[in-house]
Design an enzyme around this catalytic site. Structure first.
Site, PDB file in Angstrom:
ATOM      1  N   HIS A 236       1.438  -8.857  -4.134  1.00  0.00           N
ATOM      2  CA  HIS A 236       0.465  -7.814  -3.787  1.00  0.00           C
ATOM      3  C   HIS A 236       1.271  -6.555  -3.467  1.00  0.00           C
ATOM      4  O   HIS A 236       1.676  -6.305  -2.332  1.00  0.00           O
ATOM      5  CB  HIS A 236      -0.375  -8.261  -2.593  1.00  0.00           C
ATOM      6  CG  HIS A 236      -1.440  -7.271  -2.226  1.00  0.00           C
ATOM      7  ND1 HIS A 236      -2.672  -7.253  -2.814  1.00  0.00           N
ATOM      8  CD2 HIS A 236      -1.438  -6.255  -1.326  1.00  0.00           C
ATOM      9  CE1 HIS A 236      -3.404  -6.279  -2.301  1.00  0.00           C
ATOM     10  NE2 HIS A 236      -2.667  -5.649  -1.391  1.00  0.00           N
TER      11      HIS A 236
ATOM     12  N   GLU B 176       1.933 -10.402  -0.209  1.00  0.00           N
ATOM     13  CA  GLU B 176       2.266  -8.974  -0.170  1.00  0.00           C
ATOM     14  C   GLU B 176       3.740  -8.820   0.166  1.00  0.00           C
ATOM     15  O   GLU B 176       4.405  -9.757   0.628  1.00  0.00           O
ATOM     16  CB  GLU B 176       1.410  -8.234   0.859  1.00  0.00           C
ATOM     17  CG  GLU B 176       1.558  -6.715   0.730  1.00  0.00           C
ATOM     18  CD  GLU B 176       0.612  -5.919   1.622  1.00  0.00           C
ATOM     19  OE1 GLU B 176       0.518  -4.694   1.412  1.00  0.00           O
ATOM     20  OE2 GLU B 176      -0.023  -6.505   2.502  1.00  0.00           O
TER      21      GLU B 176
ATOM     22  N   ASP C 245       0.615 -17.371  -5.393  1.00  0.00           N
ATOM     23  CA  ASP C 245       1.275 -16.318  -6.165  1.00  0.00           C
ATOM     24  C   ASP C 245       0.234 -15.615  -7.027  1.00  0.00           C
ATOM     25  O   ASP C 245       0.082 -15.893  -8.219  1.00  0.00           O
ATOM     26  CB  ASP C 245       2.381 -16.922  -7.036  1.00  0.00           C
ATOM     27  CG  ASP C 245       3.175 -15.840  -7.768  1.00  0.00           C
ATOM     28  OD1 ASP C 245       3.052 -14.660  -7.380  1.00  0.00           O
ATOM     29  OD2 ASP C 245       3.912 -16.184  -8.711  1.00  0.00           O
TER      30      ASP C 245
ATOM     31  N   ASP D 184       0.840  -1.193   0.000  1.00  0.00           N
ATOM     32  CA  ASP D 184       0.000   0.000   0.000  1.00  0.00           C
ATOM     33  C   ASP D 184       0.879   1.249   0.000  1.00  0.00           C
ATOM     34  O   ASP D 184       2.107   1.162  -0.017  1.00  0.00           O
ATOM     35  CB  ASP D 184      -0.938  -0.015   1.208  1.00  0.00           C
ATOM     36  CG  ASP D 184      -0.168   0.047   2.524  1.00  0.00           C
ATOM     37  OD1 ASP D 184      -0.060   1.139   3.095  1.00  0.00           O
ATOM     38  OD2 ASP D 184       0.338  -1.009   2.984  1.00  0.00           O
TER      39      ASP D 184
END
Length: 590
Positions: free
Chosen positions: A499, A554, A545, A186
């Protein structure tokens, strides 16, 4: 991702869409081996299925010529993988080359190298991954190659959230707080998690300065008189410094959007940004990291005049705020929905801050405040930093004041490392990880166990501890139940769909290299949001994956930092031949 993002993350992914990815092959019938390779003097193990063959060969990858023959171990079951397997020990093979493991009845292993600099590229890439996660700056092609991108999140106009407001900075005040690293996949920045990540990079330099002074990873700052690892750490340290309220020394817990961005590039993310709530954990982690940084940058006064003193003052001020607010855990405001890094148990943060301040200032009051006898040595994580206190005390044990109990320091480190080495020796998979260690971010658990084992070896010289640390890096690089290396860009098979928003949105087929993904764990909190199933429910094989798989695939800065440390430590400490010889860069005693 070392925090539960769950519903908010799923919503962001749903808006962005997920690419379909085939599940990885089943574990039956595969030879598992470190797919990057080994130093000549390292312990070398592979895991082989329970086949009828009695022995194995290591063969030249190009010619097929046998280079080594050995006997397979007896079949044994390993609970975390829910499989029965056999071990192949080829530690005696030291000749440089590129090899495969051959066993009758099963396909040959992926190729791997034996070379005296085998982890150099890995260590450089795992450090440069931090550069790729920098906030507030463009990454030009000269330094970022195909992963170049425009600047995003300048954070020069950040709002003070109501939870962070004070007399000198009321709600809605605007402050500038640029730089720092995106925490994970993020685009938010968190003091608590970046604290342990930054400390680990600083400790890597403090423990192995020769290695990092020679390392060049290609940063914009390279060649400025600071080692690259310190240039990279400084990018985040400068952000952390502006997270401290100058009015009282308190530290904001995070700088964040109100909610997670979707899978877009940083420059396309334009939501308002906030500094949110001061917390005891943030203040104490900040104090510990700034005390460490002050110590490290003391040797670079010519390059950064006054920086060491500024960091020391900031550390003392934050530590004072923490003592005045001993029970202010982070509480997520109702209108903020990003990572929490909430921590109700703060004794470890108090101990860590006290230990770092003690070593930096040599003030015995800090050692007394640590409560050494009441502080256990534990494998580090963002939520349990007590082990970092002991690592620092051990590193500086020759220079501690008489107030410190040096015997206790040595016993804490040696005892924890010995426990991990015993678990390694008893393991059917020859790894210290247990079923309960396969949690969210299990690869960081493995790497931090290796970091502790390195401290034990540096203290005692017990070769089992070095070999056990090597085994954990082997696990990260492919000797695991998934059949994949866990580091993007490294190994015959490695994560292709982490991710990680830039890797998801940049249009480049290959992901940003050098990132270790979270790793297998049976919770599968993201399973209902993914279009393909996990291939296994076994703790050590439960990995997917796919870019939807935030629970196992992530990336996060606190997971990458121990990879930087461990790859460097093994490169430096591993003897040139088993049981003796000269390490690549000279043994570095704490």
């Amino acid at each position: 991702m070392s925090k539960m993002k769950l519903a908010a993350c799923c919503l962001a992914l749903a808006l962005a869409g997920c690419a379909a990815v085939a599940p990885p092959p089943a574990a039956v019938g595969r030879i598992e081996v470190n797919q990057v390779g080994f130093l000549p003097g390292a312990a070398k193990w592979a895991v082989v299925p329970d086949v009828a063959a009695a022995g194995f060969d290591v063969v030249d990858a190009a010619t097929g010529r046998r280079a080594f023959h050995g006997a397979l171990g007896a079949p044994a079951a390993w609970e975390p993988a829910q499989s029965t397997m056999r071990l192949a020990d080829f530690s005696a093979l030291q000749a440089p080359g590129t090899y495969r493991l051959h066993v009758e009845g099963v396909a040959d292993s992926p190729a791997f190298a034996i070379a005296p600099d085998v982890y150099g590229a890995l260590d450089a890439a795992s450090l440069k991954a931090f550069y790729f996660n920098r906030a507030g700056t463009a990454l030009p092609p000269r330094f970022a190659g195909p992963w170049a991108r425009p600047a995003g999140h300048p954070d020069t106009q950040v709002l003070v959230h109501a939870s962070a407001a004070g007399p000198s900075r009321p709600e809605g005040s605007v402050i500038a707080c640029p730089k720092g690293w995106y925490d994970a996949g993020d685009y938010n920045k968190y003091v608590v998690n970046s604290g342990i990540a930054t400390w680990t990079l600083l400790a890597a330099y403090e423990h192995f300065p020769g290695w990092f002074e020679r390392q060049k990873v290609g940063l914009p700052e390279s060649g400025n008189g600071l080692p690259d690892v310190l240039d990279e750490a400084l990018w985040n340290l400068e952000w952390m410094l502006c997270m401290q309220d100058p009015a009282d020394g308190g530290v904001y817990h995070k700088l964040t959007n109100a909610g997670f961005d979707g899978a877009v590039m940083p420059d396309a993310a334009t939501a308002p940004r906030y500094v949110v709530a001061k917390s005891t954990a943030a203040a104490l982690d900040f104090a510990a990291v700034m005390a460490t940084a002050s110590r490290v940058f003391r040797g670079f006064e010519a390059q950064r005049p006054g920086l060491s003193a500024r960091m020391r003052a900031a550390a003392v001020s934050a530590g004072t705020w923490g003592r005045r607010h001993p029970a202010a855990p982070y509480r997520e405001p109702a209108d903020i929905h990003t990572g929490t890094y909430g921590d109700e148990k703060l004794a470890d943060e108090f101990a860590w801050a006290a230990a770092e301040l003690y070593v930096t200032t040599r003030d015995d009051a800090y050692y007394a405040a640590m409560d050494a006898r009441g502080t256990p040595a534990t494998v580090p994580s963002w939520s349990d930093v007590a082990g970092l206190a002991w690592i620092t005390l051990a590193q500086h044990r020759e220079r501690l004041t008489p107030a410190a109990d040096r015997a206790l320091v040595e016993a804490r480190i040696a005892g924890l490392a010995a426990q991990l080495a015993a678990a390694w020796q008893a393991s059917a998979w020859r790894v210290s990880m247990q079923a309960q260690d396969f949690i969210w971010g299990s690869n960081a658990v493995a790497l931090n166990q290796a970091l502790v084992l390195v401290q034990g070896y540096r203290l005692t010289g017990d070769r089992r501890e070095l070999d056990a640390a090597q085994a954990l890096l082997d696990e990260i690089l492919g000797r695991n139940a998934t059949g994949s290396s866990m580091v993007t860009g490294f190994g015959t098979r490695s994560p292709l769909h982490p991710h990680h928003r830039p890797s998801m949105a940049d249009g480049v087929a290959a992901p940003v290299p050098g990132f270790v993904v979270g790793g297998p764990q049976p919770g599968q909190q993201d399973a209902r949001d993914c279009p393909v199933p996990y291939p296994s429910a076994a703790p050590a094989a439960s990995w997917l994956d796919h870019d939807c798989a935030y629970a196992s695939n992530e990336v996060a800065i606190n997971w990458n930092a121990p990879l930087v440390y461990v790859a460097a430590a093994l490169q430096v400490l591993t003897p040139a031949a088993p049981g003796g010889g000269t390490p690549v860069a000279g043994r570095s005693a704490p």
